[in-house]
Design a protein around this motif. Structure first.
Motif, PDB file in Angstrom:
ATOM      1  N   PHE A 141       0.827  -1.208   0.000  1.00 51.51           N
ATOM      2  CA  PHE A 141       0.000   0.000   0.000  1.00 51.51           C
ATOM      3  C   PHE A 141       0.859   1.255   0.000  1.00 51.51           C
ATOM      4  N   SER A 142       0.303   2.323  -0.556  1.00 47.02           N
ATOM      5  CA  SER A 142       0.825   3.676  -0.334  1.00 47.02           C
ATOM      6  C   SER A 142      -0.326   4.474   0.238  1.00 47.02           C
ATOM      7  N   TRP A 143      -0.051   5.277   1.263  1.00 50.11           N
ATOM      8  CA  TRP A 143      -1.101   6.056   1.910  1.00 50.11           C
ATOM      9  C   TRP A 143      -1.076   7.485   1.401  1.00 50.11           C
ATOM     10  N   LEU A 144      -2.192   7.915   0.823  1.00 48.87           N
ATOM     11  CA  LEU A 144      -2.299   9.322   0.412  1.00 48.87           C
ATOM     12  C   LEU A 144      -2.693  10.141   1.630  1.00 48.87           C
ATOM     13  N   PHE A 145      -1.832  11.085   1.991  1.00 45.82           N
ATOM     14  CA  PHE A 145      -2.071  11.940   3.164  1.00 45.82           C
ATOM     15  C   PHE A 145      -2.135  13.372   2.665  1.00 45.82           C
ATOM     16  N   CYS A 146      -3.272  14.030   2.912  1.00 47.64           N
ATOM     17  CA  CYS A 146      -3.482  15.349   2.313  1.00 47.64           C
ATOM     18  C   CYS A 146      -3.927  16.383   3.341  1.00 47.64           C
ATOM     19  N   PRO A 147      -2.994  17.176   3.832  1.00 47.87           N
ATOM     20  CA  PRO A 147      -3.428  18.367   4.585  1.00 47.87           C
ATOM     21  C   PRO A 147      -3.901  19.426   3.583  1.00 47.87           C
ATOM     22  N   LEU A 148      -5.209  19.521   3.404  1.00 45.43           N
ATOM     23  CA  LEU A 148      -5.770  20.496   2.447  1.00 45.43           C
ATOM     24  C   LEU A 148      -6.067  21.775   3.212  1.00 45.43           C
ATOM     25  N   ARG A 149      -5.004  22.545   3.392  1.00 41.11           N
ATOM     26  CA  ARG A 149      -5.075  23.728   4.261  1.00 41.11           C
ATOM     27  C   ARG A 149      -5.859  24.853   3.580  1.00 41.11           C
ATOM     28  N   ALA A 150      -6.540  25.627   4.394  1.00 43.56           N
ATOM     29  CA  ALA A 150      -7.220  26.826   3.898  1.00 43.56           C
ATOM     30  C   ALA A 150      -6.457  28.030   4.430  1.00 43.56           C
ATOM     31  N   GLY A 151      -5.936  28.843   3.528  1.00 51.49           N
ATOM     32  CA  GLY A 151      -5.164  30.013   3.938  1.00 51.49           C
ATOM     33  C   GLY A 151      -6.075  31.204   4.178  1.00 51.49           C
ATOM     34  N   SER A 152      -5.468  32.348   4.486  1.00 48.05           N
ATOM     35  CA  SER A 152      -6.309  33.521   4.716  1.00 48.05           C
ATOM     36  C   SER A 152      -6.136  34.521   3.575  1.00 48.05           C
ATOM     37  N   PRO A 153      -7.251  35.235   3.264  1.00 45.28           N
ATOM     38  CA  PRO A 153      -7.242  36.135   2.105  1.00 45.28           C
ATOM     39  C   PRO A 153      -6.371  37.367   2.310  1.00 45.28           C
ATOM     40  N   ASP A 154      -6.105  37.718   3.561  1.00 51.45           N
ATOM     41  CA  ASP A 154      -5.419  39.014   3.805  1.00 51.45           C
ATOM     42  C   ASP A 154      -4.258  38.907   4.801  1.00 51.45           C
ATOM     43  N   ASP A 155      -3.657  37.726   4.926  1.00 52.53           N
ATOM     44  CA  ASP A 155      -2.517  37.580   5.841  1.00 52.53           C
ATOM     45  C   ASP A 155      -1.393  36.796   5.167  1.00 52.53           C
ATOM     46  N   PRO A 156      -0.608  37.477   4.309  1.00 54.48           N
ATOM     47  CA  PRO A 156       0.436  36.770   3.551  1.00 54.48           C
ATOM     48  C   PRO A 156       1.470  36.092   4.450  1.00 54.48           C
ATOM     49  N   LEU A 157       1.710  36.647   5.638  1.00 51.53           N
ATOM     50  CA  LEU A 157       2.685  36.012   6.556  1.00 51.53           C
ATOM     51  C   LEU A 157       2.178  34.652   7.000  1.00 51.53           C
ATOM     52  N   HIS A 158       0.884  34.602   7.295  1.00 56.47           N
ATOM     53  CA  HIS A 158       0.290  33.326   7.712  1.00 56.47           C
ATOM     54  C   HIS A 158       0.359  32.317   6.568  1.00 56.47           C
ATOM     55  N   ASN A 159       0.049  32.747   5.353  1.00 60.78           N
ATOM     56  CA  ASN A 159       0.089  31.835   4.205  1.00 60.78           C
ATOM     57  C   ASN A 159       1.518  31.361   3.944  1.00 60.78           C
ATOM     58  N   ALA A 160       2.479  32.254   4.156  1.00 64.84           N
ATOM     59  CA  ALA A 160       3.888  31.869   3.984  1.00 64.84           C
ATOM     60  C   ALA A 160       4.257  30.791   5.006  1.00 64.84           C
ATOM     61  N   ARG A 161       3.709  30.923   6.219  1.00 63.48           N
ATOM     62  CA  ARG A 161       3.989  29.907   7.250  1.00 63.48           C
ATOM     63  C   ARG A 161       3.373  28.571   6.855  1.00 63.48           C
ATOM     64  N   LEU A 162       2.194  28.593   6.259  1.00 63.58           N
ATOM     65  CA  LEU A 162       1.560  27.339   5.828  1.00 63.58           C
ATOM     66  C   LEU A 162       2.409  26.665   4.745  1.00 63.58           C
ATOM     67  N   LEU A 163       3.003  27.474   3.874  1.00 65.58           N
ATOM     68  CA  LEU A 163       3.897  26.902   2.849  1.00 65.58           C
ATOM     69  C   LEU A 163       5.120  26.275   3.505  1.00 65.58           C
ATOM     70  N   GLU A 164       5.648  26.942   4.529  1.00 68.49           N
ATOM     71  CA  GLU A 164       6.806  26.371   5.249  1.00 68.49           C
ATOM     72  C   GLU A 164       6.433  25.040   5.877  1.00 68.49           C
ATOM     73  N   LEU A 165       5.221  24.980   6.434  1.00 67.82           N
ATOM     74  CA  LEU A 165       4.759  23.713   7.025  1.00 67.82           C
ATOM     75  C   LEU A 165       4.716  22.622   5.956  1.00 67.82           C
ATOM     76  N   ASN A 166       4.259  22.991   4.749  1.00 65.15           N
ATOM     77  CA  ASN A 166       4.221  22.018   3.649  1.00 65.15           C
ATOM     78  C   ASN A 166       5.631  21.518   3.323  1.00 65.15           C
ATOM     79  N   VAL A 167       6.575  22.446   3.235  1.00 54.65           N
ATOM     80  CA  VAL A 167       7.957  22.059   2.896  1.00 54.65           C
ATOM     81  C   VAL A 167       8.512  21.123   3.971  1.00 54.65           C
TER      82      VAL A 167
END
Ligand SMILES: Cc1cc2nc3c(=O)[nH]c(=O)nc-3n(C[C@H](O)[C@H](O)[C@H](O)COP(=O)(O)OP(=O)(O)OC[C@H]3O[C@@H](n4cnc5c(N)ncnc54)[C@H](O)[C@@H]3O)c2cc1C
Length: 312
Positions: free
Chosen positions: A227-253
């Motif tokens: 088996f391979s397990w598909l694991f998907c954190p389908l995060r929802a970012g915020s429309p007006d907080d680029p710093l927060h969205n940048a942090r979510l990208l860091e979490l992805n990396v």
């Protein structure tokens, strides 16, 4: 293009596995029809090939007859090991037509939900005892709909998200395939570090296994094993907080690197910067053939350079 995976992959593999023939406009401007029997190198380089060798303008896919109805169960688990064990069992024996797991944040932690579906055409009917009997879930819900209504079940949710606007917000999604022997620890560790700030109010977490013996597309990269397990954190970012969205990208990396170091693979439809070296490692033994096809059908890294899948 990327593969196409879903709850029926344990029966039918990816969407690309059902492709019989493609019409492709190559980077050199040729219009070619390819398949497993003709121009196979192009066919194999375009399916799951991220648009590197050509643009698909027509695809012929294998189909199966659709049933009339769908009986859908939502089975709830409080134990991650029990949730994983039951998913392995039902994907291995194929008793359900559709299987997808979801991780749901609740007050005191996480609940695990297995969506299991049986398609049927009356007068036939699913044998609930045979399907659910041996499974180790707690609460459950079920519904019976037309087959189309099951397929179309996301429509209302999408309309609601569009109406209230979050459909248009940033969605820094991550999709990775995890090796079977790493999934429990990896997911438990990730959940312990995940709350609303990391997922977002409308974010989702999916987790389900696919059978590797069903996956035939050469460029569709998954870890070895049953088996391979598909694991998907389908995060929802915020429309007006680029710093927060940048942090979510860091979490992805971070999460991708952890998965990669355990033998995991990206499902390449991600908010995740990948270098040429990352792609080379991702495609592994299939890379030389992809690089060869790029050089032949789209010389000079002409197509889709933005994904940094550069070949020499
Ligand atoms: C709400 C939602 C639900 C989703 N659910 C699933 C799911 O259940 N299963 C799943 O597998 N994915 C799912 N996805 C991910 C989705 O399948 C991928 O993002 C897919 O790539 C989107 O297709 P697209 O045509 O928009 O391609 P794009 O995102 O525009 O492109 C993706 C890749 O395909 C290449 N490409 C695009 N068009 C062509 C073409 N004609 N010829 C050659 N290459 C091309 C691009 O170069 C790129 O590399 C979901 C996405 C959303 C938004």
């Amino acid at each position: 293009m990327v593969g196409g995976i879903g709850g029926a992959a344990h029966h039918h593999g990816t969407q690309t596995d059902s492709v019989v023939e493609l019409e492709v406009v190559t980077g050199a401007g040729e219009v070619l029809t390819c398949s497993r029997d003709s121009d196979k190198d192009l066919f194999d380089a375009v399916l799951g090939g991220l648009g590197q060798c050509g643009v698909i303008t027509r695809a012929t896919l294998r189909l199966i007859p659709a049933q009339a109805r769908a009986r859908r169960w939502k089975l709830y688990y409080d134990s991650l090991p029990a949730f994983l064990a039951d998913q392995r069992a039902v994907v291995r024996d194929g008793r359900f037509d559709y299987v997808e797991g979801q991780l749901i944040p609740v007050d005191d932690g996480w609940q695990y939900m297995l969506e299991a579906v049986a398609y049927y055409t009356p007068p036939a009917a699913p044998d609930e005892d045979a399907l659910l009997g041996a499974l180790d879930f707690g609460e459950s819900e079920d519904e019976d709909t037309t087959y189309f209504d099951f397929l179309n079940r996301m429509a209302d949710g999408e309309a609601a998200l569009r109406a209230e606007g979050s459909w248009f917000h940033p969605h820094p999604w991550l999709n990775v395939f995890l090796p079977d022997d790493t999934v429990e620890h990896f997911v438990a560790e990730t959940l312990a570090a995940t709350g609303e700030p990391e997922l977002g109010a409308t974010g989702l977490l999916l987790l389900y296994p696919v059978r590797n013996d069903r996956l035939k597309t050469p460029l569709f990269s998954v870890p070895p094993g049953e088996f391979s397990w598909l694991f998907c954190p389908l995060r929802a970012g915020s429309p007006d907080d680029p710093l927060h969205n940048a942090r979510l990208l860091e979490l992805n990396v971070d999460l991708y690197r952890k998965a990669r170091d355990l033998g995991g693979k990206a499902y390449p439809t991600n908010a995740l910067p990948m270098s040429t070296e990352d792609w080379r490692a991702h495609f592994g033994p299939a890379w030389p053939k992809l690089a060869e096809a790029k050089a032949r059908y789209a010389p000079g890294n002409l197509l889709n350079p933005g994904q940094r899948l550069r070949s020499p």
